[in-house]
Design an enzyme around this catalytic site. Structure first.
Site, PDB file in Angstrom:
ATOM      1  N   GLU A 120       0.817  -1.207   0.000  1.00 58.94           N
ATOM      2  CA  GLU A 120       0.000   0.000   0.000  1.00 58.94           C
ATOM      3  C   GLU A 120       0.861   1.272   0.000  1.00 58.94           C
ATOM      4  OE1 GLU A 120      -2.655  -0.472   3.343  1.00 58.94           O
ATOM      5  OE2 GLU A 120      -3.977  -1.796   2.203  1.00 58.94           O
ATOM      6  N   GLU A 265      -5.905  -8.297   0.435  1.00 55.37           N
ATOM      7  CA  GLU A 265      -6.342  -8.277   1.833  1.00 55.37           C
ATOM      8  C   GLU A 265      -7.828  -7.947   1.884  1.00 55.37           C
ATOM      9  OE1 GLU A 265      -4.045  -5.603   4.265  1.00 55.37           O
ATOM     10  OE2 GLU A 265      -2.161  -6.154   3.301  1.00 55.37           O
TER      11      GLU A 265
END
Length: 493
Positions: A120, A265
């Site tokens: 991320e 995720e």
């Protein structure tokens, strides 16, 4: 039908049932824990529960060795703090690939399928720290994989948060990449596409609910009870579908309608927030599993992608800067015990970890004769919660309704257990604490007074005065001080 064909048909049926569930499901295995489960137990836990894919955030040697010849496919990660070095030099990338991919593939038999370059990296909270180096790092890792002869079998990708795309119109068909990184995202997607690699996206319906108190709760789940979002001829009844199809629209607008996607995720935490509990986590994850078992995708992509559940087990040493819930994403507790039942499909339910060893059945609690007005109490709780995980004590959390003594006892015990019940570790609190062999928890509530895993790491636990506690997030310390004041002031009132 003769008997041979009859029994052969039955055999094929059971073989189909055996393999029809959770086929596209993986899990994330994080290792930021004060008392991590031994890697071989974790791998057995994954196999017992049919997780056939795992995503690691770094090439942890213990985890990688345990995964060798396990039959589990691996996505191995490169932490963000390594991106600058890899971006600056193909040689650095080649060395990383040699040590963490080639070696484990050839010498340890680890079935590595992907390299996750960063995690991320374009989050707005990073203030562009990784914006200019992520793509060069991806390119260098891809070049290193090709040079090592692994370019066809191992694909480089970048796990991205869902905030890299958005919809100005508020419906999925308006999706496009975030304006400040639009061109960069198109370049990355093109590069992945050219190299036959997937785009990896993390989607968190829980965070939508956490960030917006007015967010419709039912829209976070899969049971169709929410007020729908109508987008032309398509009706969306949950945020996962709407979020995913916003990404699909962004890809279509920029020339990549068939880009393969991995959900890196997705999950729901069980503690640390009023909406983080076992009941809601079970509701979300069961709905997710049911969709996978049914082969259901989204309106724009009817076939479900590969999904990596976040997470396998809790991690009590993670940063809580995003929120106290960060340490409680596991489907299992830190020791591999089951939090809540899940039907995996095919008549199978979750199976707990086997072979886990624990420290002695004893706890450190506030002494019965200790005075709640003792001026040393606030600093004692502050000390305990600086070096141990007290996130379950927060408002709305599993231990949030304890009385003043219960709060202090919980904090003291978490420190005592984190220090491996080391001699003298319960005596740190100015004569306010005592060791007991009577479990202070499990009295009809959800609060657990833990006993830690005995993983042979007693000698590795450093003195708090010289330990890595200096790296503990400031928010932990401030939160602990606040908790101490609440306890004392609440008693005075």
């Amino acid at each position: 039908m003769d008997s041979f064909h009859y029994f052969f048909t039955i055999f094929l049926f059971f073989m189909l049932v055996e393999h029809m569930f959770v086929d596209g499901l993986g899990c994330n295995w994080g290792t930021q824990a004060s008392h991590p489960l031994p890697p071989d137990i974790v791998v057995k836990l994954m196999k017992d529960n049919r997780f056939n894919k795992v995503k690691l955030f770094e090439a942890d040697p213990g985890a990688m060795r345990a995964l060798g010849r396990s039959g589990i496919q691996v996505m191995v990660g490169i932490p963000n703090d390594m991106l600058a070095g890899i971006a600056s030099s193909v040689r650095v990338a080649e060395e990383w690939v040699a040590q963490n991919v080639s070696y484990y593939l050839s010498r340890q038999g680890v079935d590595i399928r992907y390299v996750a370059v960063g995690n991320e990296p374009f989050l707005k909270t990073y203030n562009n720290r990784f914006t200019q180096i992520t793509f060069p790092a991806l390119q260098n890792i891809q070049a290193a994989l090709i040079k090592a002869g692994l370019g066809r079998d191992v694909k480089a990708t970048v796990p991205l948060n869902a905030d890299v795309y958005q919809s100005d119109s508020g419906v999925p068909s308006g999706g496009n990449f975030r304006s400040d990184i639009h061109d960069l995202m198109v370049s990355i997607v093109k590069f992945l596409n050219d190299n036959g690699a997937p785009l990896t996206i993390n989607i968190y319906p829980f965070l939508s609910l956490y960030a917006d108190p007015h967010f419709p709760v039912d829209f976070a789940f899969f049971d169709g009870a929410a007020s729908p979002v109508v987008d032309g001829s398509i009706t969306y009844t949950n945020v996962f579908d709407a979020n995913y199809d916003t990404l699909i629209s962004a890809l279509e607008k920029n020339g990549f309608p068939s880009m393969p996607i991995i959900i890196g995720e997705v999950g729901w935490p069980t503690d640390g927030d009023r909406n983080a509990n076992n009941q809601l986590a079970r509701k979300f994850n069961q709905g997710l599993l049911d969709r996978i078992n049914q082969g259901r995708g989204t309106p724009k992509r009817p076939t479900p992608p590969d999904i990596y559940l976040f997470s396998l087990i809790d991690e009590d040493a993670k940063s809580i800067d995003p929120g106290n819930f960060e340490r409680h994403w596991g489907v299992f507790y830190f020791d591999g015990s089951i939090k809540y039942p899940l039907n995996l499909g095919g008549g199978r339910n979750l199976t707990a970890a086997k072979g886990v060893r624990y420290l002695a059945r004893q706890w450190c609690i506030m002494a019965p004769d200790a005075n709640l007005l003792d001026p040393n109490l606030p600093q004692s709780i502050n000390f305990a919660c600086t070096y141990a995980d007290c996130t379950s004590l927060g408002p709305g959390s599993s231990c949030g309704d304890l009385d003043a003594r219960g709060n202090a006892s919980y904090a003291f015990n978490m420190y005592y257990q984190t220090m491996n019940q080391r001699s003298g570790s319960c005596e740190q609190f100015h004569n306010l604490s005592i060791i007991t062999r009577i479990d202070p928890g499990f009295h009809g509530g959800s609060c657990k007074y833990e006993i830690m895993i005995d993983n042979g790491r007693h000698e590795q636990v450093r003195n708090p005065g010289t330990s890595s506690a200096g790296n503990m997030p400031t928010s932990v310390v401030l939160w602990a001080v606040t908790l101490a004041l609440i306890i004392v002031c609440g008693h005075l009132n």
